[in-house]
Design a protein around this motif. Structure first.
Motif: not given
Length: 156
Positions: A124-129
């Motif tokens: 959700e935070a964009g650390i992982f895709s």
């Protein structure tokens, strides 16, 4: 002396052959277990693999990053407890695809797997895709989870 060595070698070969024959015996088929796991005639079933990749977000705040990773781990535990995730873990080396880790979800639906991966705070935070792939593996894969707690002293 040679005859003793020859006799010992023959006995050893006999024991090893017996041990290999013992190992080669196929376990008895368990229809009830196969059905409960959703196995096909090969003992296999479809799953969905999610490959976590490096996301676009850059978070320098170590406290915030620590909170996100704790949430990431808690979410994996929740999904495992719900029977949705059967394998999760990070890759130990960098790779050209920027794969960071993977999940194997207990579903053949890519849409359902995507709903589940989106519950991850780090996603959700964009650390992982992520990338999603259908996969075919042993229907017995979920059974290892019940033993994992027996062999782990600590949670990450």
């Amino acid at each position: 002396m040679k005859s003793k060595l020859l006799l010992t070698a023959c006995l050893l070969i006999s024991v090893l052959s017996f041990a290999q024959e013992k190992k080669a015996e196929k376990p008895k088929y368990n229809q009830e277990l196969a059905t409960s796991l959703g196995a096909d005639k090969y003992g296999m079933k479809p799953y969905t693999i999610v490959m976590l990749t490096t996301g676009t977000a850059k978070i320098d705040d170590k406290t915030k990053m620590s909170e996100l990773m704790k949430g990431h781990m808690a979410n994996i535990g929740k999904l495992a407890d719900e029977g949705k995730i059967v394998v999760a873990g990070p890759f130990l080396e960098k790779n050209k695809e920027n794969y960071r880790g993977m999940f194997i979800f207990n579903t053949k639906s890519k849409e359902e797997a995507e709903q589940w991966v989106k519950t991850d705070p780090a996603v959700e935070a964009g650390i992982f895709s992520y990338e999603i792939f259908p996969w075919y593996g042993s229907a017995a894969l979920p059974l290892y989870l019940k033993h994992h707690d027996e062999i782990s002293k600590e949670n990450p």
